[in-house]
Design an enzyme around this catalytic site. Structure first.
Site, PDB file in Angstrom:
ATOM      1  N   GLU A 269       0.828  -1.204   0.000  1.00  0.00           N
ATOM      2  CA  GLU A 269       0.000   0.000   0.000  1.00  0.00           C
ATOM      3  C   GLU A 269       0.866   1.258   0.000  1.00  0.00           C
ATOM      4  O   GLU A 269       0.515   2.267  -0.619  1.00  0.00           O
ATOM      5  CB  GLU A 269      -0.939  -0.002   1.214  1.00  0.00           C
ATOM      6  CG  GLU A 269      -2.020  -1.067   1.156  1.00  0.00           C
ATOM      7  CD  GLU A 269      -2.895  -0.919  -0.084  1.00  0.00           C
ATOM      8  OE1 GLU A 269      -3.375   0.203  -0.342  1.00  0.00           O
ATOM      9  OE2 GLU A 269      -3.098  -1.924  -0.790  1.00  0.00           O
ATOM     10  N   TRP A 300     -19.605  10.886 -22.439  1.00  0.00           N
ATOM     11  CA  TRP A 300     -20.302  11.208 -21.194  1.00  0.00           C
ATOM     12  C   TRP A 300     -21.605  11.950 -21.508  1.00  0.00           C
ATOM     13  O   TRP A 300     -21.600  12.948 -22.216  1.00  0.00           O
ATOM     14  CB  TRP A 300     -19.434  12.104 -20.306  1.00  0.00           C
ATOM     15  CG  TRP A 300     -18.158  11.486 -19.857  1.00  0.00           C
ATOM     16  CD1 TRP A 300     -16.911  11.766 -20.321  1.00  0.00           C
ATOM     17  CD2 TRP A 300     -17.998  10.477 -18.864  1.00  0.00           C
ATOM     18  NE1 TRP A 300     -15.975  10.995 -19.685  1.00  0.00           N
ATOM     19  CE2 TRP A 300     -16.620  10.194 -18.769  1.00  0.00           C
ATOM     20  CE3 TRP A 300     -18.886   9.790 -18.040  1.00  0.00           C
ATOM     21  CZ2 TRP A 300     -16.105   9.250 -17.900  1.00  0.00           C
ATOM     22  CZ3 TRP A 300     -18.376   8.847 -17.163  1.00  0.00           C
ATOM     23  CH2 TRP A 300     -17.007   8.579 -17.089  1.00  0.00           C
ATOM     24  N   ASN A 336     -11.252   2.039   2.140  1.00  0.00           N
ATOM     25  CA  ASN A 336     -10.755   1.978   0.772  1.00  0.00           C
ATOM     26  C   ASN A 336     -11.607   1.088  -0.128  1.00  0.00           C
ATOM     27  O   ASN A 336     -11.885   1.433  -1.282  1.00  0.00           O
ATOM     28  CB  ASN A 336      -9.307   1.491   0.760  1.00  0.00           C
ATOM     29  CG  ASN A 336      -8.708   1.519  -0.636  1.00  0.00           C
ATOM     30  OD1 ASN A 336      -8.599   2.569  -1.247  1.00  0.00           O
ATOM     31  ND2 ASN A 336      -8.346   0.354  -1.154  1.00  0.00           N
ATOM     32  N   TRP A 354     -15.574  11.168 -13.974  1.00  0.00           N
ATOM     33  CA  TRP A 354     -14.774  10.940 -12.776  1.00  0.00           C
ATOM     34  C   TRP A 354     -14.315  12.243 -12.118  1.00  0.00           C
ATOM     35  O   TRP A 354     -14.085  12.287 -10.905  1.00  0.00           O
ATOM     36  CB  TRP A 354     -13.567  10.058 -13.082  1.00  0.00           C
ATOM     37  CG  TRP A 354     -12.574  10.616 -14.071  1.00  0.00           C
ATOM     38  CD1 TRP A 354     -12.504  10.339 -15.402  1.00  0.00           C
ATOM     39  CD2 TRP A 354     -11.488  11.530 -13.798  1.00  0.00           C
ATOM     40  NE1 TRP A 354     -11.457  11.029 -15.988  1.00  0.00           N
ATOM     41  CE2 TRP A 354     -10.815  11.753 -15.032  1.00  0.00           C
ATOM     42  CE3 TRP A 354     -11.023  12.165 -12.655  1.00  0.00           C
ATOM     43  CZ2 TRP A 354      -9.705  12.606 -15.128  1.00  0.00           C
ATOM     44  CZ3 TRP A 354      -9.920  13.007 -12.756  1.00  0.00           C
ATOM     45  CH2 TRP A 354      -9.276  13.214 -13.977  1.00  0.00           C
ATOM     46  N   TRP A 377      -9.143   7.912  -8.700  1.00  0.00           N
ATOM     47  CA  TRP A 377     -10.357   8.098  -9.481  1.00  0.00           C
ATOM     48  C   TRP A 377     -10.136   7.677 -10.932  1.00  0.00           C
ATOM     49  O   TRP A 377     -10.997   7.033 -11.544  1.00  0.00           O
ATOM     50  CB  TRP A 377     -10.830   9.548  -9.402  1.00  0.00           C
ATOM     51  CG  TRP A 377     -11.739   9.748  -8.223  1.00  0.00           C
ATOM     52  CD1 TRP A 377     -11.412  10.205  -6.990  1.00  0.00           C
ATOM     53  CD2 TRP A 377     -13.147   9.450  -8.181  1.00  0.00           C
ATOM     54  NE1 TRP A 377     -12.521  10.214  -6.169  1.00  0.00           N
ATOM     55  CE2 TRP A 377     -13.596   9.760  -6.876  1.00  0.00           C
ATOM     56  CE3 TRP A 377     -14.056   8.970  -9.111  1.00  0.00           C
ATOM     57  CZ2 TRP A 377     -14.922   9.596  -6.484  1.00  0.00           C
ATOM     58  CZ3 TRP A 377     -15.386   8.800  -8.722  1.00  0.00           C
ATOM     59  CH2 TRP A 377     -15.804   9.113  -7.427  1.00  0.00           C
TER      60      TRP A 377
END
Length: 454
Positions: A269, A300, A336, A354, A377
């Site tokens: 991590e 989009w 998370n 996003w 993201w």
């Protein structure tokens, strides 16, 4: 003469190379923090981050005072403020720890050039990453775009340096230099005061950061592999805001984790955080531009304000998503696993760009930093480095069954809205998202209209 230490996202005295170098000179040390939200390209802090910054600066000022030092606060463009304080303090040397965002590097380089042109010593140090971004490259000399080979290269490199000790005391009283009043910066919410949940959950500052690191390694790390994906288990380290604000350095966390025998998945991590920052270094517009340019063609639709508001409020009728969004609002944090689910739902089930989600997290997360927030993201959206394929759509109901099987997390954060009807059909919106992805790959126009009706 005086040494000036310019702090930014490194609000600690232990393992602080810039402070260590200044103290080693044996001259009075002025410690400066500049709230710079005016320099070109510098992103203003979100609301939760401002709350954390106030607490962390308060703790740092107390730590410095206990060692005979003071913290000077100034607000404004660093290119103006830093030379002003250098002049007021009569400083002959200025030290800081490096930043890696594009606009920040430009500011720092300009200040360094100006100080050196004036005959002053100006030095920067590596402090917030295990490896400098220009030192980890592929065999072809290019930046890594996939995490696993990146992390393998990091593990094969020389090990991270050992942390530096904290100064027991400052070498001499610093000169009187004017400082802003922290309260006058209005970092804390007033009307309304929405931070009660943050105060209950967090204690910003370096001492609390070390307490949390010890608690995690002594009590929680043994079960990390098993329980880290279960949001109700609260088995994660909760160190991300500490690293974001530099109350802990990654070197401190790394060596403490190694000494405690923490699992490799936890060290990985740290590697993911490293990968995000290296990516930002090479792509400074990560928060505003698709890392994969083919996603510039993604069709989009016009976002539904009602759907986006329901997502922000945690009232979508999708239990795990609503629980995560409500945890975020109350605590400035989200587990998370739930972050990934909530992000996937916004981007792929609601077909909201996003950047809308990234902006909301930037404002509401205490650990939102310029690298990890847009990087993650884009990873979920499929437009980023080593991205999850766009066709991988998290099913929030299956994720809840797998990782919150007894419903404890949902019951804690979203007991009331759990009975709301879903605002979208998960199966139908998944198919619409896949159709949009397919049209992007084929370069087909006109998909947005079909998506909007889905």
């Amino acid at each position: 003469m005086t040494s000036l230490v310019w702090l930014r996202d490194d609000l600690r005295i232990a393992d602080n190379p810039a402070l260590h170098a200044a103290v080693a000179r044996g001259e009075p040390v002025v410690v400066l923090f500049v709230l710079d939200e005016q320099s070109p390209g510098i992103r203003p802090l979100g609301s939760a981050a401002r709350w954390w910054l106030h607490g962390s600066l308060t703790a740092l000022a107390a730590t410095l005072a206990a060692r005979g030092g003071t913290l000077v606060l100034r607000r404004g463009p660093a290119a103006i403020v830093v030379p002003d304080v250098v002049h007021e303090a009569g400083a002959s040397a200025v030290f800081w720890n490096r930043r890696y965002g594009g606009p920040e590097r430009e500011v720092d380089a300009g200040i360094k050039a100006r100080l050196r042109a004036d005959g002053l010593e100006a030095m920067s140090f590596a402090a917030s990453l295990l490896h400098e971004p220009w030192t980890v490259r592929t065999g072809a000399g290019t930046p890594y775009a996939v995490f696993t080979p990146f992390w393998n290269a990091c593990l094969a490199a020389p090990p991270p340096r050992r942390p530096l000790p904290e100064p027991a005391e400052m070498p001499a009283p610093p000169p009187e230099v004017g400082s802003d009043d922290l309260d006058a910066w209005d970092l804390l919410p007033q009307r309304p005061d929405w931070a009660a949940g943050l105060r209950k959950r967090w204690s910003p500052g370096e001492p609390a950061a070390h307490d949390r690191l010890r608690t995690f390694l002594d009590e929680d790390s043994a079960g990390y592999d098993r329980a880290r994906d279960e949001p109700a288990a609260e088995a994660t380290s909760l160190l991300s805001p500490r690293l974001r604000w530099g109350e802990l350095s990654p070197h401190q966390v790394w060596h403490a984790a190694i000494a405690a025998g923490a699992p490799a998945t936890f060290l990985r991590e740290l590697g993911w955080r490293e990968f995000a920052w290296h990516t930002l270094f090479h792509a400074p517009d990560l928060a505003t531009r698709n890392l994969r340019p083919e996603f510039d063609r993604f069709p989009w639709p016009e976002p539904s304000a009602a759907a986006r508001d329901a997502w922000q409020r945690g009232s979508t009728g999708i239990a795990l998503v609503d629980a995560g969004m409500r945890e975020l609002w109350h605590t400035g944090f989200m587990h998370n696993r739930v972050r990934m689910v909530a992000a996937s739902f916004l981007v792929k089930n609601l077909l909201v760009h996003w950047r809308h989600g990234e902006t909301w997290f930037w404002d509401t997360l205490v650990d939102a930093d310029p690298a990890a927030n847009p990087f993650n993201w884009q990873w979920v959206a499929g437009s980023g480095a080593d991205a999850a394929p766009y066709f991988r759509v998290f099913n929030p109901d299956l994720q809840r069954t797998k990782f919150d099987p007894d419903g404890a997390y949902v019951a804690r954060w979203a007991a009331a809205p759990a009975s709301l009807p879903p605002i979208v059909d998960l199966r139908a919106t998944r198919q619409a998202a896949l159709a949009a992805y397919d049209s992007m790959r084929r370069g087909m126009p006109g998909a947005a209209g079909r998506l909007q009706s889905a």
